[in-house]
Scaffold this active site. Structure first.
Site, PDB file in Angstrom:
ATOM      1  N   CYS A 185       0.847  -1.192   0.000  1.00  0.00           N
ATOM      2  CA  CYS A 185       0.000   0.000   0.000  1.00  0.00           C
ATOM      3  C   CYS A 185       0.883   1.242   0.000  1.00  0.00           C
ATOM      4  O   CYS A 185       1.652   1.451   0.941  1.00  0.00           O
ATOM      5  CB  CYS A 185      -0.906  -0.015   1.235  1.00  0.00           C
ATOM      6  SG  CYS A 185      -2.055   1.358   1.250  1.00  0.00           S
ATOM      7  N   CYS A 197      -3.630   6.869  -4.890  1.00  0.00           N
ATOM      8  CA  CYS A 197      -3.257   5.451  -4.772  1.00  0.00           C
ATOM      9  C   CYS A 197      -1.781   5.238  -5.155  1.00  0.00           C
ATOM     10  O   CYS A 197      -1.420   5.334  -6.339  1.00  0.00           O
ATOM     11  CB  CYS A 197      -4.158   4.559  -5.621  1.00  0.00           C
ATOM     12  SG  CYS A 197      -3.929   2.811  -5.216  1.00  0.00           S
TER      13      CYS A 197
END
Ligand code: PYC
Length: 322
Positions: A92, A248
């Site tokens: 992530c 993201c």
């Protein structure tokens, strides 16, 4: 509070709007070994801990957890396992930036380069003396180009084309969706991206199985930027149907890999990715031995230091699970 209440210390932050909850202490023992091995134990034995930390009533669907675990190498700053409302994430990007801000807040890292181990490889954190944060992600690449996908929405069959790419998670990157990338259009964007994801699964379109199992669980829609200082705007739908408030990090890494593969981004040149909120990551690619290593920079802010209480008598001790 009962005597068997479990106390879990967490620090919350957001990275360009996307929240991260770092578990600092109080989690179960994962038995050591590589971070990938610890992630396997987490997935198989402690799923209730995952949902207790990030799901309602203590969390919410958009929250990403980042559990600090022992690294395999003594030279690494830490290991980390990311998780969300439906399971574990391979990696992530926004979460690693949030982790960096948290480690700095705790005084565990200072300015310089620090290695963080994830289940899918090492990620480097560059912490500037001014508090700026950049991460160098795992090698990212395009797996398939221009894949045609027909999907069903509101009784109609629609068609898009997209690239399958790895940036630490698997992404399907689409330009020709024809949708307006605005917050006002959130419900429609979610439905479109979710329907594309379902169609990918139905059609057996996947990434390489050796990496994170190959399931494409993130869909990324691209469009023109609204900000003059960005190259593109995106909408990213995450595996648990929450949208990414940031651009993201792993998704921007996948994008950078595709741009480099197409000769549209030179090594070292900037790619400025705007999120659906209007926040921004600045990305660059380093190419080493033919591998694309994206660097992502963005800002994160610590928003809370808390202790979660898991009371044995609480019927929602493990969170509200879908
Ligand atoms: O920043 O890589 C990322 C990410 C993945 C899911 C949510 N954020």
């Amino acid at each position: 509070m009962s005597s068997s209440t479990q106390r879990v210390r967490v620090i919350d932050s957001h990275t360009e709007g996307e929240p991260t909850r770092v578990v600092v202490e109080g989690g179960p023992d994962l038995g050591g070994g590589s971070v990938a091995e610890q992630a396997r134990v987490f997935r198989e034995r402690f799923d209730a801990f995952r949902s207790a930390v990030v799901c309602e009533p203590r969390g919410h669907d958009a929250l990403v957890g980042a559990w600090i675990v022992p690294p395999a190498k003594r030279t690494s700053a830490c290991g980390v396992i990311f998780f969300n409302n439906v399971g574990l994430l391979n990696a992530c990007g926004h979460g690693t930036i949030g982790l960096a801000a948290t480690l700095a807040h705790l005084g565990r890292i200072g300015a310089g380069r620090h290695v963080v181990e994830t289940p899918v490889g090492d990620v480097a954190i560059e912490l500037g003396v001014d508090g700026s944060i950049a991460i160098e992600n795992v090698a990212s690449f395009r797996h398939a180009k221009g894949v045609t996908v027909d999907f069903e929405l509101e009784g109609r069959t629609l068609r898009v084309h997209g690239d399958v790419a790895w940036g630490g998670n698997w992404f399907f990157l689409v330009d020709d969706h024809g949708e307006e990338l605005t917050l006002a259009n959130l419900e429609r964007l979610t439905n479109v991206a979710w329907a594309i994801r379902a169609a990918l699964e139905r059609s057996g379109i996947a990434g390489a199985r050796e990496l994170g199992g190959g399931v494409i669980d993130h869909v990324e829609l691209f469009g023109k930027p609204h900000r003059a200082d960005c190259d593109s705007r995106n909408f990213v739908l995450c595996p648990g149907k929450a949208y990414d408030r940031s651009p993201c990090g792993t998704g921007t890494s996948a994008k950078v890999a595709c741009l480099v593969a197409d000769g549209k981004l030179a090594p070292g040149a900037e790619w400025r990715q705007e999120s659906i909120l209007g926040s921004r990551f600045v990305a660059r690619a380093r190419v080493e031995d033919g591998r694309v290593l994206p660097t992502i920079s963005g800002s994160a802010f610590v928003t809370a230091e808390s202790t979660l209480l898991f009371d044995a008598r609480d019927p929602f001790r493990a969170g509200i699970r879908p």
